[in-house]
Design a protein around this motif. Structure first.
Motif, PDB file in Angstrom:
ATOM      1  N   PHE A  33       0.841  -1.195   0.000  1.00 10.65           N
ATOM      2  CA  PHE A  33       0.000   0.000   0.000  1.00 10.65           C
ATOM      3  C   PHE A  33       0.880   1.250   0.000  1.00 10.65           C
ATOM      4  O   PHE A  33       1.919   1.286   0.658  1.00 10.65           O
ATOM      5  CB  PHE A  33      -0.873   0.045   1.266  1.00 10.65           C
ATOM      6  CG  PHE A  33      -1.669  -1.210   1.514  1.00 10.65           C
ATOM      7  CD1 PHE A  33      -1.085  -2.290   2.165  1.00 10.65           C
ATOM      8  CD2 PHE A  33      -2.984  -1.311   1.109  1.00 10.65           C
ATOM      9  CE1 PHE A  33      -1.803  -3.454   2.409  1.00 10.65           C
ATOM     10  CE2 PHE A  33      -3.711  -2.470   1.344  1.00 10.65           C
ATOM     11  CZ  PHE A  33      -3.122  -3.544   1.988  1.00 10.65           C
ATOM     12  N   TRP A  34       0.421   2.265  -0.693  1.00 10.10           N
ATOM     13  CA  TRP A  34       1.015   3.599  -0.604  1.00 10.10           C
ATOM     14  C   TRP A  34      -0.033   4.551  -0.015  1.00 10.10           C
ATOM     15  O   TRP A  34      -1.159   4.639  -0.504  1.00 10.10           O
ATOM     16  CB  TRP A  34       1.449   4.119  -1.974  1.00 10.10           C
ATOM     17  CG  TRP A  34       2.733   3.558  -2.479  1.00 10.10           C
ATOM     18  CD1 TRP A  34       2.906   2.578  -3.416  1.00 10.10           C
ATOM     19  CD2 TRP A  34       4.059   3.965  -2.095  1.00 10.10           C
ATOM     20  NE1 TRP A  34       4.239   2.341  -3.631  1.00 10.10           N
ATOM     21  CE2 TRP A  34       4.968   3.187  -2.835  1.00 10.10           C
ATOM     22  CE3 TRP A  34       4.562   4.911  -1.204  1.00 10.10           C
ATOM     23  CZ2 TRP A  34       6.350   3.319  -2.713  1.00 10.10           C
ATOM     24  CZ3 TRP A  34       5.931   5.046  -1.076  1.00 10.10           C
ATOM     25  CH2 TRP A  34       6.804   4.257  -1.826  1.00 10.10           C
ATOM     26  N   GLU A  44      -4.349   9.014   3.770  1.00 13.62           N
ATOM     27  CA  GLU A  44      -5.124   8.707   2.571  1.00 13.62           C
ATOM     28  C   GLU A  44      -4.465   7.554   1.813  1.00 13.62           C
ATOM     29  O   GLU A  44      -3.261   7.597   1.551  1.00 13.62           O
ATOM     30  CB  GLU A  44      -5.147   9.903   1.619  1.00 13.62           C
ATOM     31  CG  GLU A  44      -5.737  11.174   2.165  1.00 13.62           C
ATOM     32  CD  GLU A  44      -5.559  12.294   1.137  1.00 13.62           C
ATOM     33  OE1 GLU A  44      -6.533  12.578   0.407  1.00 13.62           O
ATOM     34  OE2 GLU A  44      -4.462  12.872   1.068  1.00 13.62           O
ATOM     35  N   LEU A  45      -5.249   6.585   1.413  1.00 11.89           N
ATOM     36  CA  LEU A  45      -4.756   5.499   0.579  1.00 11.89           C
ATOM     37  C   LEU A  45      -4.655   5.979  -0.861  1.00 11.89           C
ATOM     38  O   LEU A  45      -5.631   6.467  -1.423  1.00 11.89           O
ATOM     39  CB  LEU A  45      -5.699   4.301   0.657  1.00 11.89           C
ATOM     40  CG  LEU A  45      -5.360   3.110  -0.227  1.00 11.89           C
ATOM     41  CD1 LEU A  45      -4.040   2.472   0.191  1.00 11.89           C
ATOM     42  CD2 LEU A  45      -6.483   2.069  -0.173  1.00 11.89           C
ATOM     43  N   LEU A  46      -3.474   5.856  -1.420  1.00 10.04           N
ATOM     44  CA  LEU A  46      -3.271   6.275  -2.813  1.00 10.04           C
ATOM     45  C   LEU A  46      -3.494   5.117  -3.780  1.00 10.04           C
ATOM     46  O   LEU A  46      -4.244   5.242  -4.746  1.00 10.04           O
ATOM     47  CB  LEU A  46      -1.853   6.829  -2.988  1.00 10.04           C
ATOM     48  CG  LEU A  46      -1.479   8.028  -2.125  1.00 10.04           C
ATOM     49  CD1 LEU A  46      -0.019   8.415  -2.351  1.00 10.04           C
ATOM     50  CD2 LEU A  46      -2.399   9.200  -2.417  1.00 10.04           C
ATOM     51  N   ILE A  47      -2.842   3.998  -3.519  1.00  5.23           N
ATOM     52  CA  ILE A  47      -2.912   2.840  -4.408  1.00  5.23           C
ATOM     53  C   ILE A  47      -2.486   1.617  -3.620  1.00  5.23           C
ATOM     54  O   ILE A  47      -1.727   1.733  -2.644  1.00  5.23           O
ATOM     55  CB  ILE A  47      -1.992   3.051  -5.639  1.00  5.23           C
ATOM     56  CG1 ILE A  47      -2.139   1.912  -6.654  1.00  5.23           C
ATOM     57  CG2 ILE A  47      -0.538   3.208  -5.212  1.00  5.23           C
ATOM     58  CD1 ILE A  47      -1.400   2.176  -7.975  1.00  5.23           C
ATOM     59  N   TYR A  48      -3.001   0.438  -4.025  1.00  3.64           N
ATOM     60  CA  TYR A  48      -2.462  -0.774  -3.442  1.00  3.64           C
ATOM     61  C   TYR A  48      -2.349  -1.885  -4.468  1.00  3.64           C
ATOM     62  O   TYR A  48      -3.078  -1.902  -5.462  1.00  3.64           O
ATOM     63  CB  TYR A  48      -3.195  -1.202  -2.176  1.00  3.64           C
ATOM     64  CG  TYR A  48      -4.596  -1.748  -2.317  1.00  3.64           C
ATOM     65  CD1 TYR A  48      -5.692  -0.890  -2.397  1.00  3.64           C
ATOM     66  CD2 TYR A  48      -4.840  -3.124  -2.268  1.00  3.64           C
ATOM     67  CE1 TYR A  48      -6.972  -1.388  -2.474  1.00  3.64           C
ATOM     68  CE2 TYR A  48      -6.126  -3.619  -2.319  1.00  3.64           C
ATOM     69  CZ  TYR A  48      -7.198  -2.747  -2.419  1.00  3.64           C
ATOM     70  OH  TYR A  48      -8.493  -3.250  -2.479  1.00  3.64           O
ATOM     71  N   GLY A  59      -7.320   6.364  -5.348  1.00  2.00           N
ATOM     72  CA  GLY A  59      -6.850   7.419  -4.465  1.00  2.00           C
ATOM     73  C   GLY A  59      -5.717   8.257  -5.021  1.00  2.00           C
ATOM     74  O   GLY A  59      -5.334   9.263  -4.417  1.00  2.00           O
ATOM     75  N   MET A  60      -5.200   7.865  -6.167  1.00  2.00           N
ATOM     76  CA  MET A  60      -4.117   8.649  -6.784  1.00  2.00           C
ATOM     77  C   MET A  60      -4.707   9.991  -7.204  1.00  2.00           C
ATOM     78  O   MET A  60      -5.661  10.043  -7.994  1.00  2.00           O
ATOM     79  CB  MET A  60      -3.542   7.910  -7.975  1.00  2.00           C
ATOM     80  CG  MET A  60      -2.884   6.592  -7.590  1.00  2.00           C
ATOM     81  SD  MET A  60      -1.302   6.821  -6.793  1.00  2.00           S
ATOM     82  CE  MET A  60      -0.217   6.577  -8.197  1.00  2.00           C
TER      83      MET A  60
ATOM     84  N   ILE B 101     -10.054   1.920   5.655  1.00  2.00           N
ATOM     85  CA  ILE B 101     -10.306   3.362   5.731  1.00  2.00           C
ATOM     86  C   ILE B 101      -9.883   3.831   7.125  1.00  2.00           C
ATOM     87  O   ILE B 101     -10.355   3.282   8.130  1.00  2.00           O
ATOM     88  CB  ILE B 101     -11.787   3.702   5.508  1.00  2.00           C
ATOM     89  CG1 ILE B 101     -12.305   3.053   4.221  1.00  2.00           C
ATOM     90  CG2 ILE B 101     -11.982   5.211   5.484  1.00  2.00           C
ATOM     91  CD1 ILE B 101     -11.604   3.507   2.968  1.00  2.00           C
ATOM     92  N   PHE B 102      -9.025   4.833   7.156  1.00  2.00           N
ATOM     93  CA  PHE B 102      -8.512   5.341   8.423  1.00  2.00           C
ATOM     94  C   PHE B 102      -9.249   6.609   8.846  1.00  2.00           C
ATOM     95  O   PHE B 102      -9.617   7.440   8.020  1.00  2.00           O
ATOM     96  CB  PHE B 102      -7.016   5.670   8.308  1.00  2.00           C
ATOM     97  CG  PHE B 102      -6.118   4.469   8.339  1.00  2.00           C
ATOM     98  CD1 PHE B 102      -5.867   3.752   7.176  1.00  2.00           C
ATOM     99  CD2 PHE B 102      -5.518   4.061   9.513  1.00  2.00           C
ATOM    100  CE1 PHE B 102      -5.038   2.630   7.200  1.00  2.00           C
ATOM    101  CE2 PHE B 102      -4.686   2.962   9.554  1.00  2.00           C
ATOM    102  CZ  PHE B 102      -4.450   2.243   8.387  1.00  2.00           C
TER     103      PHE B 102
END
Lengths: 114, 112
Positions: A33-34, A44-48, A59-60, B101-102
């Motif tokens: 995960f990034w 925030e999750l960008l990509i996985y 999320g990018m 989700i955080f």
């Protein structure tokens, strides 16, 4: 185990320059995960990726961001061209497929774009 | 409305106090509920997780989930200065491979 390794730990660059962040996940982990963390937006999750294949890149933030995972032990997150609003701490995390909510985070890369 | 909401604090308590940290969420599909702890200038680390509703205890830490109210809590008993950190709640869906989700995190300081 050394844990998730990220480099560089700190990066200061000028607007318009290309930035490449690197990550080595924990050996044997099949998810990577990034994330990006800022005071305003939190984590925030960008990509996985799963088994080196991108699963969700929703999320990018925009086309200036790209991520690759050429093999199970290495991933990059590239920003080109960088902008001041990209300043943040970028985390890489890895996990096993049996429970991807158990994520092991690296120390992060603190990016400052001037 | 954000999917996961959390009071950012900061929260400051004396050593030995009982601390209550809370999150609310909007997605009823969440089944896995986690608490991550993040020390200053470090990456988050998983503290504990629960599945569905109920309580889970681990030493001085107790996690509670109330799915009917979409509300989760983390209680810290006999708080120590070493508990000073940011606590992030996190949630994911029905399968063990749904993305997480955080919440934004609550900053806690335990004063000696």
């Amino acid at each position: 185990d050394a844990g998730v390794i990220q480099s560089p730990r700190h990066e200061v660059t000028e607007m318009g320059q290309e930035v490449t962040l690197r990550c080595k996940p924990i050996s044997g982990h099949d998810y990577l995960f990034w994330y990006r963390q800022t005071m305003m937006r939190g984590l925030e999750l960008l990509i996985y990726f799963n088994n080196n294949v991108p699963i969700d890149d929703s999320g990018m933030p925009e086309d200036r961001f790209s991520a690759k995972m050429p093999n199970a032990s290495f991933s990059t997150l590239k920003i080109q061209p960088s902008e001041p609003r990209d300043s943040a701490v970028y985390f890489c995390a890895s996990s096993l497929s049996q429970g991807i909510f158990v994520q092991y985070f690296g120390p992060g890369t603190r990016l400052t774009v001037t | 409305q954000k999917e996961v909401e959390q009071d950012p604090g900061p929260l400051s308590v004396p050593e030995g106090a009982i601390v209550s940290l809370n999150c609310t969420y909007s997605n009823s599909a969440f089944q896995y509920f986690m608490w991550y702890r993040q020390y200053s200038r470090k990456g988050p680390e998983l503290l504990m997780y629960t599945y569905s509703s109920g309580n889970k205890e681990d030493g001085r830490f107790t996690a509670q989930v109330d799915k009917s109210s979409k509300y989760i809590s983390l209680f810290i008993r006999d708080s120590q200065p070493s508990d000073s950190a940011t606590y992030l709640c996190a949630m994911s869906g029905e399968t063990s491979y749904d993305k997480v989700i955080f919440g934004p995190g609550t900053s806690l300081s335990v004063i000696p």
